[in-house]
Design a protein around this motif. Sequence first.
Motif, mmCIF file in Angstrom:
data_model
loop_
_atom_site.group_PDB
_atom_site.id
_atom_site.type_symbol
_atom_site.label_atom_id
_atom_site.label_comp_id
_atom_site.label_asym_id
_atom_site.label_seq_id
_atom_site.Cartn_x
_atom_site.Cartn_y
_atom_site.Cartn_z
ATOM 1 N N THR A 48 -0.935 8.266 5.237
ATOM 2 C CA THR A 48 0.179 7.384 4.893
ATOM 3 C C THR A 48 -0.222 5.947 5.219
ATOM 4 O O THR A 48 -1.202 5.706 5.940
ATOM 5 N N SER A 49 0.521 4.983 4.713
ATOM 6 C CA SER A 49 0.158 3.584 4.921
ATOM 7 C C SER A 49 0.166 3.226 6.409
ATOM 8 O O SER A 49 -0.691 2.472 6.880
ATOM 9 N N ARG A 67 -6.518 2.421 -3.631
ATOM 10 C CA ARG A 67 -5.510 1.884 -2.722
ATOM 11 C C ARG A 67 -5.711 0.382 -2.648
ATOM 12 O O ARG A 67 -6.826 -0.112 -2.777
ATOM 13 N N SER A 107 -4.663 -3.220 2.280
ATOM 14 C CA SER A 107 -4.066 -2.281 3.229
ATOM 15 C C SER A 107 -5.076 -1.808 4.270
ATOM 16 O O SER A 107 -4.692 -1.368 5.360
ATOM 17 N N TRP A 164 1.500 -3.552 10.230
ATOM 18 C CA TRP A 164 1.974 -2.686 9.146
ATOM 19 C C TRP A 164 3.194 -3.306 8.463
ATOM 20 O O TRP A 164 3.306 -3.278 7.232
ATOM 21 N N GLY A 182 3.006 -5.402 4.355
ATOM 22 C CA GLY A 182 3.890 -5.048 3.247
ATOM 23 C C GLY A 182 4.798 -6.191 2.843
ATOM 24 O O GLY A 182 5.095 -6.382 1.654
ATOM 25 N N THR A 205 1.301 -4.602 0.174
ATOM 26 C CA THR A 205 0.182 -3.662 0.133
ATOM 27 C C THR A 205 0.604 -2.237 -0.196
ATOM 28 O O THR A 205 -0.253 -1.397 -0.478
ATOM 29 N N ARG A 206 1.897 -1.958 -0.140
ATOM 30 C CA ARG A 206 2.337 -0.586 -0.399
ATOM 31 C C ARG A 206 2.747 -0.368 -1.855
ATOM 32 O O ARG A 206 3.297 0.678 -2.196
#
Length: 670
Positions: free
Chosen positions: A495-496, A536, A540, A601, A605, A610-611
Amino acid sequence: GLTRGPPAASSQRDLAAPPGVGAGAGGGGGGGLSRQGTIDSIRRAGTSMIRAGSSMSLQRASTLPKDDEELFYAARQPGLHDFENPRTCCGGMWNTKQTVGFILGLASMIVFSFWTPVTDYPRANPMFGITLLCGFFWLFEVIPVYITALLPIVLIPLYGISSTQIVAQAYWNEVQLLVVGTYMLGLAVEQTQLTKRFAIWILLHTGAIGPTKILGSFMLLTFLLSMICNSIAVTLVVTSFAISLLNAEEEKVRNVLPLVSEDSDSDSSSDSDEEEGESSLQAVQKFADGILLGIAYAASCGGMTSLTGAIPNEVVTGIPNIAEVLTFGKWMLYALPTAIASLVASFLVLYVRYLWGLKLPTLTDDALQIEKEEFERDYGERMGRDEVLVLLLQIIQLVLLFLKPVLDKLDATEYGEALMGDATLAALPVIFLFIIPSARYAGRPLLPWATVHAKFDFGLILLIGGAFAIADGFMQSGLNIALGQGIAGWTKTQTSFWLTCSMVGLCTVFTQVFSAVGTAGTILPALNSAALNSLRNPLSMLLPATVACSFAFCLPTAMPSNIVVFAKSQDLPRALRVRDFFWSGLPTTIIVVIVSTWILWCMEGTVYNTRGPFPQWACDGVSCLWVNVPGTTGYEDFQSQACIPNTELTMCRLANGTVVAVGETNIVPI
């Protein structure tokens, strides 16, 4: 305790009598020193001898140069100055660690010159060997890190991976020019002594008399200056200033020790006063350790906020298509919360370890007032015209870099392509440094070229270029695809958030053990390749990894600022030790990693999205194609997306694993 004997090897300054003591003192006719003057002279001689003994007992700091100019360059490659380790190899030039690095690097290159585990991209094998060679040479400091950076331009053409013309472009491009622009303004700030003026002003106006306020003021000053100036230069200036204040406080405590002993009426009271004096001396030394560590940690935290503030930040901007997306303003917005959290965490750890319950009864602002008077005698009570102009140009440079997105709209082609880059905006104020005459030095500009020639770290340009050349060689040889295929399977299952955790943890460990230079130069290109192959967003993985390369708090050799403080601490009676860094840096690193992972994180985003789906700017049109195939991420729909073609360019793999025929898709030109 001190041995109160004759001051055999003292300097002339140490033997000088204090004001009002000597010939004619007190109206008497004697020509010798007074009794108090003799005691003070002997005490200062003892202090100098203790300092010399402390420096000789060091295992690593004593081998580093004490001259600021030499130390500036040694900060990035301390292993070459560690002459205490036996050097039994290569004619006495290498120690065991360097010899191991040479063997590992050379063996890796030879093995991958003949072994071809990657069959689809044959040139990827020698390129991997070149990468390992440079990586081992950087990590073990076999030769100067700047010369290691020249290996790609020699080996990549020899192996037929790419031409000299293409590789040479990596050593001089927009990123290096951005570094030149920001670096030169930093030199001007250093030359005009703005750093020291701000340090004195902050300490005086914050009422920094208590240990906690002094530690916080020094860390805040170093943090703010490292955001806009070269962190090594900032560390040198602030550390020297701090050491002068700390030595003054230490001398004040030593002044009290002999006086208390002479005035005591009994042996019991003498012993009690002596113990109290020694306790005060140890408190000053403990306080000094905390101040110096705080300066080193604050410089690392401040440097991570700017694209030109730390070497890992400069390396990531050289990866293809990355620099134009990061931008100076966005990066600071992304990294600043993490930097502030790291600064607060390091302050709290140092406070608990060094200042909790610390009593410094003699701590006053006398030494600071003396520094202020000496500075004002040399540079004036108020800021001079040179200082004002340099500060104004520094502010203009920062404003221009922050306003780049707005300026792009004002100066663009008819197709919307921006004409001005960060290098142009950084160089504009620098030109005026050489046009505006100096008011302090007649016949000279604000920044003479002789100063640039003497103090500019031209090797830094080679170091950044070497990392860029390796990243370019990844793409030219197909190594990016081969490595990406190996790592992509793992990244797809993450996961991110856990991907960010993994990047931060991996780079933090590598940076503690080796160095930020070697870690960034070898890991960041590989992560970019893995992100491309797994489709991806490269940011990220690259963003948290780059910032984590600055989480180097545990060892003195991990970051240049640590090395500077470690070496300059020789000027104190008790220099810093490796264990001081480790036991302060370990809890700091653990706290920073835990807290910063969440912050990074969230910010990646928010600032860079980035997600979302794989961005078109990250697709190069060769190893990645952009096709008109609709899809969804579960919360966002899109009409076109990236795909990874096979070697025959007949099939293409989408992000969800679906394989489509290239001939059946509408390929969008990149």
